[in-house]
Design a protein around this motif. Structure first.
Motif, PDB file in Angstrom:
ATOM      1  N   ALA A   1     -21.417  24.178 -34.501  1.00  0.00           N
ATOM      2  CA  ALA A   1     -21.056  23.040 -33.649  1.00  0.00           C
ATOM      3  C   ALA A   1     -21.623  23.198 -32.248  1.00  0.00           C
ATOM      4  O   ALA A   1     -22.141  22.231 -31.653  1.00  0.00           O
ATOM      5  CB  ALA A   1     -19.532  22.902 -33.599  1.00  0.00           C
ATOM      6  N   ALA A   2     -21.561  24.402 -31.696  1.00  0.00           N
ATOM      7  CA  ALA A   2     -22.080  24.631 -30.348  1.00  0.00           C
ATOM      8  C   ALA A   2     -23.591  24.466 -30.303  1.00  0.00           C
ATOM      9  O   ALA A   2     -24.139  23.900 -29.336  1.00  0.00           O
ATOM     10  CB  ALA A   2     -21.681  26.033 -29.879  1.00  0.00           C
ATOM     11  N   LEU A   3     -24.286  24.952 -31.327  1.00  0.00           N
ATOM     12  CA  LEU A   3     -25.748  24.812 -31.357  1.00  0.00           C
ATOM     13  C   LEU A   3     -26.152  23.352 -31.544  1.00  0.00           C
ATOM     14  O   LEU A   3     -27.180  22.906 -31.000  1.00  0.00           O
ATOM     15  CB  LEU A   3     -26.326  25.678 -32.471  1.00  0.00           C
ATOM     16  CG  LEU A   3     -26.194  27.191 -32.247  1.00  0.00           C
ATOM     17  CD1 LEU A   3     -26.562  27.951 -33.511  1.00  0.00           C
ATOM     18  CD2 LEU A   3     -27.047  27.655 -31.077  1.00  0.00           C
ATOM     19  N   ASP A   4     -25.359  22.592 -32.292  1.00  0.00           N
ATOM     20  CA  ASP A   4     -25.607  21.150 -32.393  1.00  0.00           C
ATOM     21  C   ASP A   4     -25.542  20.507 -31.010  1.00  0.00           C
ATOM     22  O   ASP A   4     -26.379  19.661 -30.662  1.00  0.00           O
ATOM     23  CB  ASP A   4     -24.590  20.501 -33.322  1.00  0.00           C
ATOM     24  CG  ASP A   4     -24.824  20.813 -34.799  1.00  0.00           C
ATOM     25  OD1 ASP A   4     -25.967  21.171 -35.154  1.00  0.00           O
ATOM     26  OD2 ASP A   4     -23.857  20.714 -35.578  1.00  0.00           O
ATOM     27  N   ASN A   5     -24.557  20.901 -30.231  1.00  0.00           N
ATOM     28  CA  ASN A   5     -24.418  20.343 -28.881  1.00  0.00           C
ATOM     29  C   ASN A   5     -25.590  20.722 -27.985  1.00  0.00           C
ATOM     30  O   ASN A   5     -25.954  19.975 -27.068  1.00  0.00           O
ATOM     31  CB  ASN A   5     -23.115  20.808 -28.247  1.00  0.00           C
ATOM     32  CG  ASN A   5     -21.889  20.169 -28.881  1.00  0.00           C
ATOM     33  OD1 ASN A   5     -21.975  19.064 -29.437  1.00  0.00           O
ATOM     34  ND2 ASN A   5     -20.758  20.849 -28.822  1.00  0.00           N
ATOM     35  N   LEU A   6     -26.187  21.884 -28.247  1.00  0.00           N
ATOM     36  CA  LEU A   6     -27.348  22.312 -27.467  1.00  0.00           C
ATOM     37  C   LEU A   6     -28.646  21.702 -27.990  1.00  0.00           C
ATOM     38  O   LEU A   6     -29.706  21.899 -27.377  1.00  0.00           O
ATOM     39  CB  LEU A   6     -27.462  23.840 -27.501  1.00  0.00           C
ATOM     40  CG  LEU A   6     -26.377  24.631 -26.769  1.00  0.00           C
ATOM     41  CD1 LEU A   6     -26.568  26.130 -26.986  1.00  0.00           C
ATOM     42  CD2 LEU A   6     -26.401  24.305 -25.274  1.00  0.00           C
TER      43      LEU A   6
END
Length: 362
Positions: A289-294
Motif C-alpha cells: 500500500a505504501a509503495l502504491d502511494n509512492l
C-alpha cells in the motif's frame, strides 16, 4: 604461488554474501541500522529453540549425534514420512552439495532457472557439470524450455518454489505436467525454503515426495520462518534409496549439536511459526500500500521478500540507502538493474525503510 586448478573452477564467480551489520556500520559510519537484505526472520529465533540451546551448552565437549536421531524423527513426524526419507544438512546448501557429489560426474548436465538461488549453478559447476540456465518467462519457471534442454546427460533439475529473488511460485498443475514429460532417471529438486509464507492456494507444496514413483527431492530450511539462519541447519526429503546414497558421502557430524537441538525444538513451536507468518503477511500488505502511494511498481510475492523497481540504477539506491542506515539488496547481478530486493522487517523497520526510500528517490 602456482596452483593447478581446473578451468571449470576458475570460471566460477564466487557467491557474494551481504556484509555483517557491524562491518557495514563501521564502514559507513552509521548506527542502529536496519537490515532487510538477507530474507531473515525479524523476530529472531524461536524461544523454544533458544531454551534448547541453553540446555545443551553443557554437552559441547561431546561430538554431535552423527545420525541426528532426534531431529530426523521430528522432521519425519512433521511431514508424515519415515526417518529413512530424511537427510539433514548444514543448511539446505549442504543437501545441494551432497546431491551433486553423489550424482554428478564431469560432463553431466544440470538444469537451473535463471535468475534463482546462485548455489545451484555454483555447486554443479564446481563438480564439472554443464549448467543449462533457463531464463524465467514472465518471472515464472519456463517448463517448456526446460524440457527442451533435457539430454541423455541431464542428471538434475533444480526448482526454487517460491523462487528467489522473484517470489513467484510453481503451481501444482504445471509441475505435474512437467514431471510427466521428464525421463525417469532425472532427479528433480524442489527447494521450498520459503514455502511457509506462500498464500496462493494453487502453489505447489510437494508434501510427501518420498511416495512419488520417481526421484524427487524436497529441500527445507530452518533459516527463514524458524529464525535459525546463524546455526545453518536444513534437510532434504527424498526416496529412501536416494537418502541412503547421500548418507554415504555425508560427513558424520555435518549438523552441530546446538543446531540439532534448536531445530528439533523449533518444530514444536507452532505459535512462533504462526506469529512469523502473520507478521510477514501484514508487513507485505502494508508495504504494498505504501509503495502504491509512492507510485512505485513491485512484484507481488509468495515469500518473505519482494522486488521493487526504483526506476534508477539499483546499485546507486543501495549505496544511498546504506547511508540512511537501511541495508537492502541490489538486484543488478540477477538481471534486474533497476530493482532492489527487501525482506519484511518489524513494523518500525518497515516504516524506516519507506521513509528512507522516499528521501533517496527524491
Amino acid at each position: 604461488m602456482k596452483l593447478s586448478v581446473p578451468d571449470y573452477i576458475q570460471a566460477i564467480e564466487p557467491y557474494v554474501p551481504g556484509k555483517p551489520l557491524d562491518e557495514l556500520e563501521r564502514e559507513y559510519g552509521i548506527q542502529d541500522s536496519v537490515k532487510l537484505a538477507s530474507n531473515e526472520n525479524p523476530l529472531g529465533p524461536s524461544p523454544k529453540a533458544l531454551a534448547a540451546i541453553r540446555k545443551g551448552l553443557a554437552t559441547l565437549h561431546r561430538y554431535p549425534d552423527g545420525a541426528g536421531h532426534l531431529l530426523t524423527r521430528k522432521i519425519a513426524g512433521a511431514n508424515g514420512i519415515r526417518p529413512a526419507n530424511v537427510v539433514i544438512g548444514n543448511g539446505s546448501d549442504d543437501i545441494i552439495a551432497l546431491l551433486v557429489r553423489a550424482l554428478i560426474q564431469p560432463g553431466d548436465r544440470v538444469i537451473v532457472p535463471r535468475p534463482s538461488f546462485l548455489m545451484y549453478a555454483i555447486t554443479a559447476t564446481a563438480a564439472g557439470a554443464v549448467v543449462d540456465a533457463v531464463p524465467l518467462k514472465s518471472l515464472a519457471m519456463d517448463f517448456d524450455a526446460m524440457v527442451d534442454r533435457i539430454t541423455a546427460h541431464t542428471r538434475l533439475v533444480f526448482l526454487c518454489n517460491p523462487n528467489n529473488p522473484t517470489g513467484t511460485v510453481v503451481t501444482r498443475k504445471a509441475f505435474e505436467r512437467f514431471m510427466a514429460r521428464l525421463p525417469d532417471d532425472v532427479v528433480v529438486v524442489v527447494d521450498e525454503a520459503y514455502i511457509e509464507f506462500a498464500r496462493n492456494p494453487d502453489c505447489l507444496k510437494t508434501g510427501r515426495p518420498a511416495d512419488v514413483k520417481r526421484p524427487l527431492v524436497t529441500l527445507r530450511t530452518f533459516s527463514k520462518v524458524y529464525g535459525l539462519a546463524g546455526l545453518r541447519v536444513g534437510y532434504g526429503i527424498m526416496p529412501a534409496e536416494l537418502a541412503e546414497v547421500l548418507n554415504r558421502v555425508r560427513q558424520p557430524f555435518n549438523v552441530n549439536t546446538m543446531a540439532q537441538a534448536a531445530a528439533a525444538a523449533a518444530l514444536d513451536d507452532r505459535v512462533f511459526l504462526n506469529d512469523t507468518v502473520g507478521l510477514v503477511h501484514r508487513g507485505l500488505d502494508d508495504l504494498y500500500a505504501a509503495l502504491d502511494n509512492l507510485g512505485l511498481t513491485y512484484v507481488k510475492t509468495e515469500a518473505n521478500f519482494f522486488l521493487i523497481d526504483v526506476g534508477q540504477p539499483a546499485d546507486a539506491v543501495f549505496e544511498d540507502m546504506l547511508r540512511q542506515g537501511i541495508i537492502v539488496r541490489s538486484m543488478r547481478a540477477y538481471g534486474f538493474p533497476s530493482h532492489i530486493r527487501i525482506n519484511v522487517g518489524l513494523e518500525a523497520e518497515n516504516r524506516r525503510f519507506l521513509n528512507a526510500l522516499e528521501r533517496v528517490l527524491a
